[in-house]
Design a protein around this motif. Structure first.
Motif, PDB file in Angstrom:
ATOM      1  N   GLN A 115      74.354 -14.543  66.912  1.00 27.64           N
ATOM      2  CA  GLN A 115      73.528 -13.816  65.957  1.00 27.64           C
ATOM      3  C   GLN A 115      74.225 -12.506  65.610  1.00 27.64           C
ATOM      4  O   GLN A 115      74.973 -11.957  66.426  1.00 27.64           O
ATOM      5  CB  GLN A 115      72.157 -13.517  66.572  1.00 27.64           C
ATOM      6  CG  GLN A 115      71.307 -14.768  66.772  1.00 27.64           C
ATOM      7  CD  GLN A 115      70.113 -14.465  67.651  1.00 27.64           C
ATOM      8  OE1 GLN A 115      70.239 -14.382  68.856  1.00 27.64           O
ATOM      9  NE2 GLN A 115      68.946 -14.306  67.041  1.00 27.64           N
ATOM     10  N   ASP A 116      73.949 -12.015  64.408  1.00 27.93           N
ATOM     11  CA  ASP A 116      74.481 -10.707  64.025  1.00 27.93           C
ATOM     12  C   ASP A 116      73.486  -9.622  64.450  1.00 27.93           C
ATOM     13  O   ASP A 116      72.490  -9.914  65.125  1.00 27.93           O
ATOM     14  CB  ASP A 116      74.809 -10.654  62.525  1.00 27.93           C
ATOM     15  CG  ASP A 116      73.597 -10.850  61.622  1.00 27.93           C
ATOM     16  OD1 ASP A 116      72.441 -10.606  62.069  1.00 27.93           O
ATOM     17  OD2 ASP A 116      73.791 -11.240  60.447  1.00 27.93           O
ATOM     18  N   GLN A 118      71.265  -8.136  62.902  1.00 28.46           N
ATOM     19  CA  GLN A 118      69.923  -8.273  62.339  1.00 28.46           C
ATOM     20  C   GLN A 118      69.190  -9.479  62.937  1.00 28.46           C
ATOM     21  O   GLN A 118      68.054  -9.745  62.608  1.00 28.46           O
ATOM     22  CB  GLN A 118      69.979  -8.422  60.806  1.00 28.46           C
ATOM     23  CG  GLN A 118      70.383  -7.150  60.074  1.00 28.46           C
ATOM     24  CD  GLN A 118      71.849  -6.781  60.249  1.00 28.46           C
ATOM     25  OE1 GLN A 118      72.736  -7.626  60.152  1.00 28.46           O
ATOM     26  NE2 GLN A 118      72.115  -5.523  60.539  1.00 28.46           N
ATOM     27  N   THR A 120      70.290 -12.635  62.535  1.00 27.66           N
ATOM     28  CA  THR A 120      70.580 -13.812  61.720  1.00 27.66           C
ATOM     29  C   THR A 120      71.579 -14.715  62.447  1.00 27.66           C
ATOM     30  O   THR A 120      72.625 -14.240  62.900  1.00 27.66           O
ATOM     31  CB  THR A 120      71.177 -13.393  60.355  1.00 27.66           C
ATOM     32  OG1 THR A 120      70.302 -12.435  59.760  1.00 27.66           O
ATOM     33  CG2 THR A 120      71.369 -14.579  59.437  1.00 27.66           C
ATOM     34  N   HIS A 122      74.557 -17.425  63.080  1.00 25.75           N
ATOM     35  CA  HIS A 122      75.824 -17.790  62.440  1.00 25.75           C
ATOM     36  C   HIS A 122      76.576 -18.754  63.348  1.00 25.75           C
ATOM     37  O   HIS A 122      76.306 -18.833  64.538  1.00 25.75           O
ATOM     38  CB  HIS A 122      76.720 -16.551  62.240  1.00 25.75           C
ATOM     39  CG  HIS A 122      76.158 -15.513  61.348  1.00 25.75           C
ATOM     40  ND1 HIS A 122      76.305 -15.542  59.985  1.00 25.75           N
ATOM     41  CD2 HIS A 122      75.436 -14.397  61.629  1.00 25.75           C
ATOM     42  CE1 HIS A 122      75.702 -14.480  59.465  1.00 25.75           C
ATOM     43  NE2 HIS A 122      75.164 -13.772  60.449  1.00 25.75           N
TER      44      HIS A 122
END
Length: 168
Positions: A115-116, A118, A120, A122
């Protein structure tokens, strides 16, 4: 931003189980920025949260094309290798295992889910040297040091060296 202490073998925090990150807030962003500053100050090309005393699933890796011009890194939250193939032998060192480099067998190509900042999700597929760096840093999140990949002879020689340092 500030430079954090890098914990070195045999510090217990390097072997502790890490917790999944669930809060994507300014504290996480601050930790990532501090880790970036710490990594470049060391200097290194990757850093895992346990190396700075935080038992959470977070790594940063250098992505700079030219470190002299512009230093860039990416943060990976809760990274996990979801597929791999092939083998490669590459020389590694570690900021938490000073004065030791050795050849380590790793996967040639890996896909990492993460996750990044934020939260999100990936996926990233990479190979060669960058795959080695990611595997090395993700190992830290599982309490594994590159030292653990070495022969028992090399590992024991290093452990004796560290005991000598600690006595001084």
């Amino acid at each position: 931003m500030s430079i954090l202490k890098i914990y070195e073998y045999p510090e217990p925090v390097l072997r502790q189980e890490t917790k999944k990150i669930t809060e994507f807030d300014e504290n996480l962003t601050q930790l990532v920025n501090d880790m970036g500053e710490t990594m470049y100050d060391a200097p290194g090309i990757g850093l895992a949260a346990p190396q700075v005393g935080k038992s959470v699933k977070l790594i940063i890796v250098d992505t700079s094309k030219d470190r002299e011009e512009k230093k860039e890194f990416m943060a990976m939250v809760n990274p996990e290798i979801i597929s791999h193939e092939g083998k490669q032998l590459d020389e590694e060192g570690c900021l938490s295992v000073p004065e030791l480099t050795a050849n380590v067998n790793r996967y040639k190509r890996i896909t990492v889910a993460y996750q990044d900042l934020q939260g999100t999700p990936h996926e990233l597929t990479t190979e060669d040297r960058f795959a080695v760096v990611l595997q090395h840093e993700i190992d830290h999140l599982n309490g594994i040091l590159f030292l653990d990949h070495l022969s028992s002879l090399k590992r024991n020689l290093y452990k004796k060296k560290v005991k000598k340092w600690l006595k001084q």
